[in-house]
Every structure is written in structure tokens, then in C-alpha cells.
Motif scaffolding. Structure first.
Motif, PDB file in Angstrom:
ATOM      1  N   PHE A  49     -13.158  -4.336  -3.159  1.00  0.00           N
ATOM      2  CA  PHE A  49     -12.105  -5.320  -2.750  1.00  0.00           C
ATOM      3  C   PHE A  49     -12.936  -6.557  -2.078  1.00  0.00           C
ATOM      4  O   PHE A  49     -13.522  -6.228  -1.203  1.00  0.00           O
ATOM      5  CB  PHE A  49     -11.021  -4.911  -2.088  1.00  0.00           C
ATOM      6  CG  PHE A  49      -9.931  -4.003  -2.949  1.00  0.00           C
ATOM      7  CD1 PHE A  49      -8.906  -4.626  -3.541  1.00  0.00           C
ATOM      8  CD2 PHE A  49     -10.307  -2.640  -3.076  1.00  0.00           C
ATOM      9  CE1 PHE A  49      -7.958  -3.948  -4.147  1.00  0.00           C
ATOM     10  CE2 PHE A  49      -9.288  -2.070  -3.761  1.00  0.00           C
ATOM     11  CZ  PHE A  49      -8.399  -2.424  -4.255  1.00  0.00           C
ATOM     12  N   SER A  50     -12.828  -7.739  -2.450  1.00  0.00           N
ATOM     13  CA  SER A  50     -13.206  -8.961  -1.820  1.00  0.00           C
ATOM     14  C   SER A  50     -12.281  -9.115  -0.574  1.00  0.00           C
ATOM     15  O   SER A  50     -11.303  -8.665  -0.572  1.00  0.00           O
ATOM     16  CB  SER A  50     -13.320 -10.159  -2.755  1.00  0.00           C
ATOM     17  OG  SER A  50     -12.026 -10.575  -2.845  1.00  0.00           O
ATOM     18  N   ALA A  51     -12.647  -9.887   0.378  1.00  0.00           N
ATOM     19  CA  ALA A  51     -11.772 -10.289   1.521  1.00  0.00           C
ATOM     20  C   ALA A  51     -10.579 -10.649   0.875  1.00  0.00           C
ATOM     21  O   ALA A  51      -9.418 -10.500   1.412  1.00  0.00           O
ATOM     22  CB  ALA A  51     -12.486 -11.044   2.612  1.00  0.00           C
ATOM     23  N   SER A  64      -6.744  -9.512   1.526  1.00  0.00           N
ATOM     24  CA  SER A  64      -5.729 -10.211   2.141  1.00  0.00           C
ATOM     25  C   SER A  64      -4.623 -10.632   0.991  1.00  0.00           C
ATOM     26  O   SER A  64      -3.358 -10.488   1.486  1.00  0.00           O
ATOM     27  CB  SER A  64      -6.167 -11.563   2.589  1.00  0.00           C
ATOM     28  OG  SER A  64      -6.625 -12.171   1.782  1.00  0.00           O
ATOM     29  N   SER A  65      -4.870 -10.674  -0.084  1.00  0.00           N
ATOM     30  CA  SER A  65      -3.763 -10.887  -1.371  1.00  0.00           C
ATOM     31  C   SER A  65      -2.940  -9.574  -1.659  1.00  0.00           C
ATOM     32  O   SER A  65      -1.810  -9.861  -1.770  1.00  0.00           O
ATOM     33  CB  SER A  65      -4.424 -11.346  -2.657  1.00  0.00           C
ATOM     34  OG  SER A  65      -4.934 -12.638  -2.414  1.00  0.00           O
ATOM     35  N   VAL A  66      -3.577  -8.591  -1.481  1.00  0.00           N
ATOM     36  CA  VAL A  66      -2.829  -7.321  -1.662  1.00  0.00           C
ATOM     37  C   VAL A  66      -1.688  -7.266  -0.279  1.00  0.00           C
ATOM     38  O   VAL A  66      -0.666  -6.823  -0.731  1.00  0.00           O
ATOM     39  CB  VAL A  66      -3.532  -5.965  -1.715  1.00  0.00           C
ATOM     40  CG1 VAL A  66      -2.692  -4.823  -1.606  1.00  0.00           C
ATOM     41  CG2 VAL A  66      -4.253  -5.953  -2.960  1.00  0.00           C
ATOM     42  N   ALA A  67      -2.175  -7.545   0.945  1.00  0.00           N
ATOM     43  CA  ALA A  67      -1.414  -7.459   2.104  1.00  0.00           C
ATOM     44  C   ALA A  67      -0.246  -8.462   1.788  1.00  0.00           C
ATOM     45  O   ALA A  67       0.853  -8.097   2.238  1.00  0.00           O
ATOM     46  CB  ALA A  67      -2.141  -7.949   3.299  1.00  0.00           C
ATOM     47  N   ALA A 114       1.247 -11.373   6.495  1.00  0.00           N
ATOM     48  CA  ALA A 114       1.674  -9.892   6.031  1.00  0.00           C
ATOM     49  C   ALA A 114       2.304  -9.078   7.071  1.00  0.00           C
ATOM     50  O   ALA A 114       3.397  -8.457   7.128  1.00  0.00           O
ATOM     51  CB  ALA A 114       0.656  -9.404   5.205  1.00  0.00           C
ATOM     52  N   HIS A 115       1.363  -9.149   8.219  1.00  0.00           N
ATOM     53  CA  HIS A 115       2.000  -8.121   9.255  1.00  0.00           C
ATOM     54  C   HIS A 115       3.103  -8.771  10.119  1.00  0.00           C
ATOM     55  O   HIS A 115       4.028  -8.130  10.605  1.00  0.00           O
ATOM     56  CB  HIS A 115       0.737  -8.018  10.237  1.00  0.00           C
ATOM     57  CG  HIS A 115       1.165  -7.119  11.487  1.00  0.00           C
ATOM     58  ND1 HIS A 115       1.545  -5.900  11.288  1.00  0.00           N
ATOM     59  CD2 HIS A 115       0.909  -7.235  12.715  1.00  0.00           C
ATOM     60  CE1 HIS A 115       1.474  -4.998  12.343  1.00  0.00           C
ATOM     61  NE2 HIS A 115       1.321  -6.018  13.280  1.00  0.00           N
TER      62      HIS A 115
END
Length: 198
Positions: free
Chosen positions: A30-32, A36-39, A79-80
Motif C-alpha cells: 500500500f502506498s502512503a 490514508s485513503s482507506v483510513a 479519520a481518527h
């Protein structure tokens, strides 16, 4: 609403399980941006998904932040901040992100990433090593002034002003710039909710 139905949806559960297993087994693929997009996507759904978030957290902590740009960092923090019942398990990772963001140059940061990061930090209220969220929010406010308020969409101005106020940052330059912008724009595009946040 829709969210409880989605939580009971077996297809969504299966999809989240597949994402979790893929991140755990092949996180380095996974790229950064993809992490971050999944999160971000899970945060957008509004679910507390400890397994997937834990796998993303572990991968972020394992690789460090050098490959994450401002967009990625903003997505992780957002996301968090929006995840219901966010646990302490992400606290170390979020402090690492906040420390990195406090030192990192702002080159390439978009107004959206700036506003979302400020909002997220104010929402999370992170404190670490004698410093606090105030230091980062203050830096973000100064950078926003240098970019100029016309670069920001109404929601971004509202989120930024809210973050500065909630974060306890005295930023007369930012609020003067916001005032000039709002008067000049005659508050076009600002609905009552956005006005109330300012």
C-alpha cells in the motif's frame, strides 16, 4: 439512519475483513496515499473498526512518516478524529503524526489539508512532550494567513476558525484575515452552520 443498517450488512463486514487481512499481510504494497485513503473512507462511514484501524496504525508506525505528504497526514488525523469511540490504541501514532507535522515544512499543503488537520488536532486535543496541539494549530493559522483566505472554501474557513478558537490559540492575524474575507465576500457561500462555527 443508514449507518446501523450498514453495520449489519454482511457484505460490508466481509469487505472490511478483506481490507484488514490485506493490510496485515501485504501492508508494504500500500502506498502512503492508499493507507490514508482507506483510513479516510472508514472514517467517512463513521464506524469504529478497530482491526482495520489497528492494521493501518501498525503500518504507519512501522514505515514512519517520510512517505506521507500533507494530504495523507490530514486524512489520517481526520479519520481518527471522526471515528466513534476512538480508542487509546491510536494515541501513539497520532502523537507521532502531530510531532512530525509540527516540524515539517508546509510546502505542498493545500488549504483543505490545512483546515482538516487543524480541525482534527483541535478535536483530538493532543498533547505530547510538554508541547500541545496549540503549537501546531498556531503554525497552521499563520500559514493560512500567508496563503490568504480567498484560497479557502467556506467550509475550510469555518473549520480553521473553529480549530483556532477551540485550540485556545490567540491568532489576531488569522481572525483579521477571516473578517476581511467575510466582509469582502459578503458571506457568500456561508450557510448558518458555517457562520455559527466562526
Amino acid at each position: 439512519g443508514n449507518k446501523p443498517r450498514l453495520l449489519r450488512n454482511p457484505w460490508l463486514g466481509a469487505l472490511l475483513d478483506l481490507i484488514y487481512r490485506r493490510v496485515v499481510e501485504s501492508g508494504d504494497e500500500f502506498s502512503a496515499r492508499e493507507l490514508s485513503s482507506v483510513a479516510w473512507a472508514i472514517g467517512k462511514l463513521g464506524f469504529k473498526v478497530d482491526l482495520v484501524f489497528g492494521a493501518i496504525r501498525d503500518e504507519v508506525e512501522r514505515r514512519g512518516l517520510s512517505l506521507f505528504n500533507w494530504h495523507d497526514i490530514s486524512n489520517l488525523m481526520w479519520a481518527h478524529a471522526v471515528t466513534p469511540g476512538r480508542g487509546r490504541s491510536w494515541e501513539g501514532c497520532m502523537m507521532m503524526v502531530a510531532r512530525d507535522a509540527e516540524r515539517r515544512p508546509f510546502a505542498g499543503m493545500t488549504p483543505q489539508a490545512l483546515a482538516n488537520l487543524a480541525w482534527s488536532v483541535a478535536t483530538l486535543g493532543l498533547s505530547y512532550g510538554g508541547n500541545s496541539a496549540e503549537c501546531l494549530i498556531e503554525r497552521l493559522a499563520e500559514h493560512a494567513v500567508s496563503l490568504g483566505m480567498p484560497a479557502f472554501k467556506p467550509q475550510e474557513v469555518s473549520s480553521l476558525a473553529w480549530a483556532v478558537a477551540v485550540g485556545g490559540v490567540a491568532s489576531p492575524r488569522l481572525f483579521a484575515a477571516v473578517e476581511r474575507h467575510l466582509v469582502g465576500e459578503m458571506m457568500a457561500g456561508y450557510n448558518p452552520q458555517k457562520v455559527s462555527s466562526i
